[in-house]
Scaffold this motif. Sequence first.
Motif, short mmCIF file in Angstrom:
data_model
loop_
_atom_site.label_atom_id
_atom_site.label_comp_id
_atom_site.label_asym_id
_atom_site.label_seq_id
_atom_site.Cartn_x
_atom_site.Cartn_y
_atom_site.Cartn_z
N LEU A 81 0.88 -1.14 -0.13
CA LEU A 81 -0.02 0.06 -0.17
C LEU A 81 0.97 1.23 -0.18
CD1 LEU A 81 -2.79 1.60 0.42
CD2 LEU A 81 -2.26 1.36 2.96
N GLY A 82 0.70 2.22 -0.98
CA GLY A 82 1.39 3.27 -0.99
C GLY A 82 0.55 4.40 -0.35
N LEU A 83 1.15 5.02 0.56
CA LEU A 83 0.74 6.39 1.37
C LEU A 83 1.28 7.55 0.70
CD1 LEU A 83 -1.41 6.26 3.73
CD2 LEU A 83 0.43 6.52 5.10
N VAL A 84 0.68 8.30 0.05
CA VAL A 84 1.51 9.43 -0.26
C VAL A 84 0.77 10.91 0.08
CG1 VAL A 84 1.77 10.80 -2.68
CG2 VAL A 84 2.07 8.12 -2.36
N GLY A 85 1.54 12.05 0.24
CA GLY A 85 0.96 13.21 0.67
C GLY A 85 2.09 14.03 1.03
N GLU A 86 1.94 15.41 0.85
CA GLU A 86 2.84 16.35 1.21
C GLU A 86 3.27 16.25 2.71
OE1 GLU A 86 1.39 20.58 -0.45
OE2 GLU A 86 -0.33 19.28 -0.61
N SER A 87 4.41 16.90 2.92
CA SER A 87 4.99 16.76 4.27
C SER A 87 3.89 17.73 5.23
CB SER A 87 6.41 17.80 4.18
OG SER A 87 6.50 18.03 5.47
N GLY A 88 3.89 17.10 6.37
CA GLY A 88 2.79 17.67 7.30
C GLY A 88 1.64 16.99 7.33
N CYS A 89 1.22 16.08 6.24
CA CYS A 89 -0.30 15.51 6.22
C CYS A 89 -0.59 14.50 7.39
CB CYS A 89 -0.38 15.38 4.94
SG CYS A 89 0.39 13.65 4.24
N GLY A 90 0.53 13.95 8.11
CA GLY A 90 0.09 13.03 9.13
C GLY A 90 0.72 11.66 8.78
N ILE A 127 -0.18 23.74 2.58
CA ILE A 127 -0.96 22.93 3.51
C ILE A 127 -1.42 23.57 4.37
CG2 ILE A 127 0.82 21.48 4.19
CD1 ILE A 127 -0.72 19.11 4.01
N PRO A 128 -2.50 23.75 4.99
CA PRO A 128 -2.95 24.46 6.18
C PRO A 128 -2.29 23.68 7.43
CG PRO A 128 -5.09 24.13 4.98
CD PRO A 128 -3.81 23.36 4.36
N SER A 129 -2.40 24.52 8.54
CA SER A 129 -1.85 23.87 9.54
C SER A 129 -2.94 22.81 10.16
CB SER A 129 -1.82 24.88 10.73
OG SER A 129 -1.83 23.99 12.14
N ALA A 130 -2.36 21.67 10.90
CA ALA A 130 -3.30 20.62 11.37
C ALA A 130 -3.79 21.05 12.66
CB ALA A 130 -2.39 19.47 11.53
N ALA A 131 -3.63 22.31 13.17
CA ALA A 131 -4.20 22.55 14.41
C ALA A 131 -5.43 23.55 13.75
CB ALA A 131 -3.38 23.66 14.85
N ASN A 132 -5.47 23.87 12.50
CA ASN A 132 -6.53 24.53 12.09
C ASN A 132 -7.32 23.98 10.61
OD1 ASN A 132 -8.21 26.90 11.87
ND2 ASN A 132 -6.49 28.42 11.46
N ILE A 133 -7.80 22.85 10.80
CA ILE A 133 -8.52 22.38 9.66
C ILE A 133 -9.59 23.13 9.04
CG2 ILE A 133 -9.23 20.07 8.92
CD1 ILE A 133 -7.41 18.57 10.39
N PRO A 134 -9.58 23.11 7.77
CA PRO A 134 -10.75 23.78 7.02
C PRO A 134 -12.10 23.15 7.26
CG PRO A 134 -8.84 23.90 5.62
CD PRO A 134 -8.60 23.03 6.87
N SER A 135 -13.05 23.69 7.31
CA SER A 135 -14.27 22.94 7.47
C SER A 135 -14.82 22.39 6.08
CB SER A 135 -15.42 23.83 7.78
OG SER A 135 -15.71 25.05 6.69
N GLY A 136 -15.87 21.43 6.09
CA GLY A 136 -16.03 20.72 4.83
C GLY A 136 -15.08 20.02 4.42
N GLY A 141 -4.45 14.63 7.35
CA GLY A 141 -4.68 13.74 8.20
C GLY A 141 -5.76 12.70 8.02
N ARG A 142 -6.40 12.79 6.70
CA ARG A 142 -7.43 11.97 5.95
C ARG A 142 -6.70 11.25 4.62
NH1 ARG A 142 -12.26 11.60 8.50
NH2 ARG A 142 -13.05 10.86 6.48
N ILE A 143 -7.34 10.14 4.34
CA ILE A 143 -7.20 9.59 3.18
C ILE A 143 -8.53 10.29 2.14
CG2 ILE A 143 -7.09 7.56 1.65
CD1 ILE A 143 -5.81 6.22 4.11
N VAL A 144 -7.91 10.93 1.22
CA VAL A 144 -8.87 11.55 0.39
C VAL A 144 -9.18 10.96 -0.92
CG1 VAL A 144 -8.57 14.08 1.06
CG2 VAL A 144 -7.10 13.10 -0.78
#
Length: 334
Positions: free
Chosen positions: A46-55, A281-290, A236-239
């Motif tokens: 399983l490949g898990l890919v995302g920008e730095s800071g995505c968890g 990428i926004p901060s994981a302390a301030n995740i956008p709504s929706g 923090g999520r798999i989109v």
Amino acid sequence: MMLQVKDLAKHYVLGEGLSSLFGLSQSQTIRAVDGINLSVQPGEVLGLVGESGCGKSTLARLLVGLEEPSEGEISFGGEDMARLRQKDRRAFHRQVQMVFQDPYGSLNPQHTILEIVSRPLIYQKTGLDKAGLRERAIEALSEAELLPAERYLSKFPHELSGGQRQRVCIARALVLKPDLIVADEPISMLDVSIKWGIVRLLKRLVEKRKIGLIYITHDLSSVPAVCDKLAIMYLGRIVESGPCREVFANPEHPYTQALLAATPNPNPDIVRERPIISGAIPSAANIPSGCRFHPRCPVAEPICTTDFPQSRGKGYHRTECHLAVHGKQELAAD
Ligand code: ADP
Ligand code: MG
């Protein structure tokens, strides 16, 4: 099913103690991992890919038991991991091993390669004598394709190249014959010339030994060579997730599309005309709504600011994007 992860979350609460001490109300919750579902079978990558800071690294630490989840479940061979670890911590660590990003930092410079690779066997109380430990170390080093293995045993990490050091880390992970390996950006600190050797080695090991592998990377270019399945992570999520080939051929989430557009394509016949996203990428302390991608999304609709389709449960779909799931027309009619 070897590994099954359900609604996994890791939230770090910062400043709780201090702020109450000074009468400040600001404590901050960092939602590093925020509702992850995934599974891995024996012999599957399983490949898990995302920008730095995505968890990604937080998720890796949860999977190998270096951290406790805030919410959700991890089961391993059908058994709940928390219970498994309580019952028999050693047995759990025998089954799940990690390979870290930094082969320099993760090897003790004062230990020989023999000591490094045989250490997990000592920790596991295998009862092997000196000759037995040596034999198992040689076997693991050979599997990591450091040949002839005998020549490496008395060396120290500083005497090896970056690629050789990462092979030592892989040998150390293999020596216990684990069922699952979590490799967190295993090639990101290596020279381009040796990256592919490490990627191909991991792939061969998975096929030969039927190990499950979670291959974590921020760079999609090495993914097709290794991965069967692909999961795209954002804040923090798999989109989006699915068979690697399908996701590459037909990415559904605008974030996946943007990542792919930014990746050099080894096949020049496929011309990608896809939106390039702007901003960080926004901060994981301030995740956008929706939909958490909506502030950067080039095709966001009003509904995306309040809601996103969950990619699990009834009516499974591949992405957490409204446009991909319902289509543009249907959204407009809502
Ligand atoms: P990645 O590996 O994808 O770069 P990480 O898992 O390292 O991402 O980090 C995800 C987010 O969680 C980041 O915002 C990071 O600052 C935060 N984070 C990671 N570990 C901790 C921790 N121990 N305490 C507080 N925040 C953390
Ligand atoms: Mg990381």
